[in-house]
Design an enzyme around this catalytic site. Structure first.
Site, PDB file in Angstrom:
ATOM      1  N   SER A  39       0.787  -1.155  -0.141  1.00  0.00           N
ATOM      2  CA  SER A  39       0.052   0.127  -0.117  1.00  0.00           C
ATOM      3  C   SER A  39       1.034   1.184   0.127  1.00  0.00           C
ATOM      4  CB  SER A  39      -0.842  -0.057   1.439  1.00  0.00           C
ATOM      5  OG  SER A  39      -1.495   1.416   1.304  1.00  0.00           O
ATOM      6  N   TYR A  51      -1.892  -1.119  10.309  1.00  0.00           N
ATOM      7  CA  TYR A  51      -1.984  -1.364   8.856  1.00  0.00           C
ATOM      8  C   TYR A  51      -0.622  -0.713   8.049  1.00  0.00           C
ATOM      9  CZ  TYR A  51      -3.950  -1.291   4.173  1.00  0.00           C
ATOM     10  OH  TYR A  51      -4.226  -1.575   2.647  1.00  0.00           O
TER      11      TYR A  51
HETATM   12  P1  NAD Z   1     -11.480  -6.000  -0.545  1.00  0.00           P
HETATM   13  O1  NAD Z   1     -11.742  -5.776   0.975  1.00  0.00           O
HETATM   14  O2  NAD Z   1     -12.316  -5.758  -1.544  1.00  0.00           O
HETATM   15  O3  NAD Z   1     -10.507  -7.575  -0.727  1.00  0.00           O
HETATM   16  C1  NAD Z   1      -9.831  -8.036   0.485  1.00  0.00           C
HETATM   17  C2  NAD Z   1     -10.120  -9.517   0.082  1.00  0.00           C
HETATM   18  O4  NAD Z   1      -9.265 -10.179   1.312  1.00  0.00           O
HETATM   19  C3  NAD Z   1     -11.497 -10.156   0.465  1.00  0.00           C
HETATM   20  O5  NAD Z   1     -12.072 -10.950  -0.495  1.00  0.00           O
HETATM   21  C4  NAD Z   1     -11.507 -10.752   1.815  1.00  0.00           C
HETATM   22  O6  NAD Z   1     -12.333 -11.953   1.951  1.00  0.00           O
HETATM   23  C5  NAD Z   1      -9.942 -11.275   1.591  1.00  0.00           C
HETATM   24  N1  NAD Z   1      -9.393 -11.702   3.390  1.00  0.00           N
HETATM   25  C6  NAD Z   1      -9.693 -10.811   4.317  1.00  0.00           C
HETATM   26  N2  NAD Z   1      -9.019 -11.687   5.311  1.00  0.00           N
HETATM   27  C7  NAD Z   1      -8.717 -12.820   4.594  1.00  0.00           C
HETATM   28  C8  NAD Z   1      -7.883 -13.851   5.258  1.00  0.00           C
HETATM   29  N3  NAD Z   1      -7.627 -14.051   6.711  1.00  0.00           N
HETATM   30  N4  NAD Z   1      -7.584 -15.047   4.459  1.00  0.00           N
HETATM   31  C9  NAD Z   1      -8.271 -14.805   3.187  1.00  0.00           C
HETATM   32  N5  NAD Z   1      -8.464 -13.845   2.616  1.00  0.00           N
HETATM   33  C10 NAD Z   1      -9.106 -12.843   3.247  1.00  0.00           C
HETATM   34  O7  NAD Z   1     -10.119  -4.942  -0.521  1.00  0.00           O
HETATM   35  P2  NAD Z   1      -9.282  -4.516  -1.757  1.00  0.00           P
HETATM   36  O8  NAD Z   1      -9.134  -3.049  -2.014  1.00  0.00           O
HETATM   37  O9  NAD Z   1      -9.286  -5.562  -2.805  1.00  0.00           O
HETATM   38  O10 NAD Z   1      -7.473  -5.033  -1.078  1.00  0.00           O
HETATM   39  C11 NAD Z   1      -6.724  -5.925  -1.711  1.00  0.00           C
HETATM   40  C12 NAD Z   1      -5.437  -5.519  -1.255  1.00  0.00           C
HETATM   41  O11 NAD Z   1      -5.150  -4.299  -1.417  1.00  0.00           O
HETATM   42  C13 NAD Z   1      -5.381  -5.580   0.372  1.00  0.00           C
HETATM   43  O12 NAD Z   1      -4.142  -6.008   0.754  1.00  0.00           O
HETATM   44  C14 NAD Z   1      -5.330  -4.116   0.781  1.00  0.00           C
HETATM   45  O13 NAD Z   1      -4.675  -3.860   1.710  1.00  0.00           O
HETATM   46  C15 NAD Z   1      -4.503  -3.521  -0.325  1.00  0.00           C
HETATM   47  N6  NAD Z   1      -4.832  -1.933  -0.659  1.00  0.00           N
HETATM   48  C16 NAD Z   1      -6.138  -1.637  -0.977  1.00  0.00           C
HETATM   49  C17 NAD Z   1      -6.322  -0.313  -1.037  1.00  0.00           C
HETATM   50  C18 NAD Z   1      -7.489   0.448  -1.659  1.00  0.00           C
HETATM   51  O14 NAD Z   1      -7.768   1.780  -1.424  1.00  0.00           O
HETATM   52  N7  NAD Z   1      -8.652  -0.553  -1.814  1.00  0.00           N
HETATM   53  C19 NAD Z   1      -5.213   0.706  -1.081  1.00  0.00           C
HETATM   54  C20 NAD Z   1      -3.860  -0.040  -0.973  1.00  0.00           C
HETATM   55  C21 NAD Z   1      -3.849  -1.150  -0.443  1.00  0.00           C
END
Ligand code: NAD
Length: 278
Positions: A167, A180
């Site tokens: 991130s 985080y």
């Molecule tokens: P999201 O919530 O749509 O997807 C996250 C997924 O992780 C979900 O399907 C959830 O079920 C799964 N998950 C959570 N805990 C879990 C576990 N213990 N075991 C297996 N699966 C698990 O969020 P996203 O935005 O698609 O995030 C994806 C990645 O990108 C994450 O690592 C997040 O930190 C990172 N990220 C997101 C953003 C943003 O703005 N959305 C920004 C920077 C980084």
């Protein structure tokens, strides 16, 4: 039309039930991959992603395995990776998207349980996935041998490639989420260490630093989404949310042989956020 990946290998994606993980599965399919191991805790979401992957391309030979997996559990991770390897015989690309965010307050107010939960998924869980991916990749033949039709030169060949989703918050702070931010910074350090340790095995390991992406994570309620859009998003140079597909396309590139000289890198995909506050 998505850019074609040189080697239509086996793509394993964690966090594939939603957001960036789901978009990544679809992007690999559009790039020409036909074999998928999709991992997540959320089984219903995995089935939806499977359907979307199958519909996203006209190929009839698409094979999608879904594996319920809790990345915070070593047993669950080993079991899912072992099952995927047994079914598909190899894993060419492992993209680690599973993650959560908890705004628990500044450190003095931050519950230990929330700290541990974030770490167990975002950092330790991602490490567990890297570990299993590496074990499989280092024992499998080069892609140029496994996929001779792809005509990969021996210089650009690889045994596998890992893409870790970190991130932008690994490099700049946001109030109330020290666990985080710390976990995501740990992912960058881990990425560099694994890149170094497995370079001789020809396993590349890279990280992506997404900015503010329009996914379920940033949409817990209409109010929060509206606040994000009119506040932090407006300070990014591009002044818009990123789309999950924009992260997914970079993940496909980093995983494939076109990125054969890229390892240990941290790629910001953030509309200019890390370049400067606007
Ligand atoms: P999201 O919530 O749509 O997807 C996250 C997924 O992780 C979900 O399907 C959830 O079920 C799964 N998950 C959570 N805990 C879990 C576990 N213990 N075991 C297996 N699966 C698990 O969020 P996203 O935005 O698609 O995030 C994806 C990645 O990108 C994450 O690592 C997040 O930190 C990172 N990220 C997101 C953003 C943003 O703005 N959305 C920004 C920077 C980084």
């Amino acid at each position: 039309m998505a850019t074609k990946i040189d080697v239509p290998g086996v793509a394993l994606i964690t966090g594939a039930a939603s957001g960036i993980g789901r978009a990544t599965a679809i992007a690999f399919a559009q790039a020409g991959c036909t074999k998928f191991a999709l991992l997540d805790l959320n089984e219903g979401g995995l089935q939806e992603t499977k359907g979307l992957v199958e519909q996203s391309v006209s190929a009839t030979d698409i094979s999608v395995g879904t594996y319920k997996c809790d990345v915070s559990s070593p047993e669950s991770v080993v079991s899912a990776y072992t099952a995927a390897k047994e079914h598909f015989t190899r894993v060419d690309y492992s993209v680690h998207c599973a993650g959560i965010i908890v705004f628990g307050g500044p450190s003095a107010d931050f519950p230990v349980e929330d700290f541990d939960r974030q770490n167990s998924i975002n950092y330790r869980g991602l490490w567990l996935c890297c570990r299993e991916a590496i074990k499989i990749m280092r024992s499998q033949p080069f892609d140029c041998e496994a996929y001779p039709d792809a005509n990969i030169s021996s210089v650009r060949a690889q045994r596998g490639a890992i893409v870790n989703i970190s991130s932008g918050l690994a490099l700049y702070a946001q109030p109330n989420c020290p666990a985080y931010c710390g976990a995501k910074a740990g992912v960058l350090a881990l990425t560099r260490c694994d890149a170094l340790d497995y370079v001789a095995d020809r396993i590349r390991v890279n990280a992506i630093l997404p900015g503010i992406i329009d996914s379920p994570m940033t949409n817990p309620s209409p109010e929060i989404r509206a606040w994000l859009e009119s506040n932090p998003v407006q300070h990014t140079p591009m002044k818009r949310f990123g789309k999950p597909e924009e992260i997914a396309d970079v993940a496909v590139f980093l995983a494939g042989n076109k990125a054969s000289l890229v390892t240990g890198a941290s790629w910001a995909v953030d509309g200019g956020l890390l370049a400067g506050y606007n």
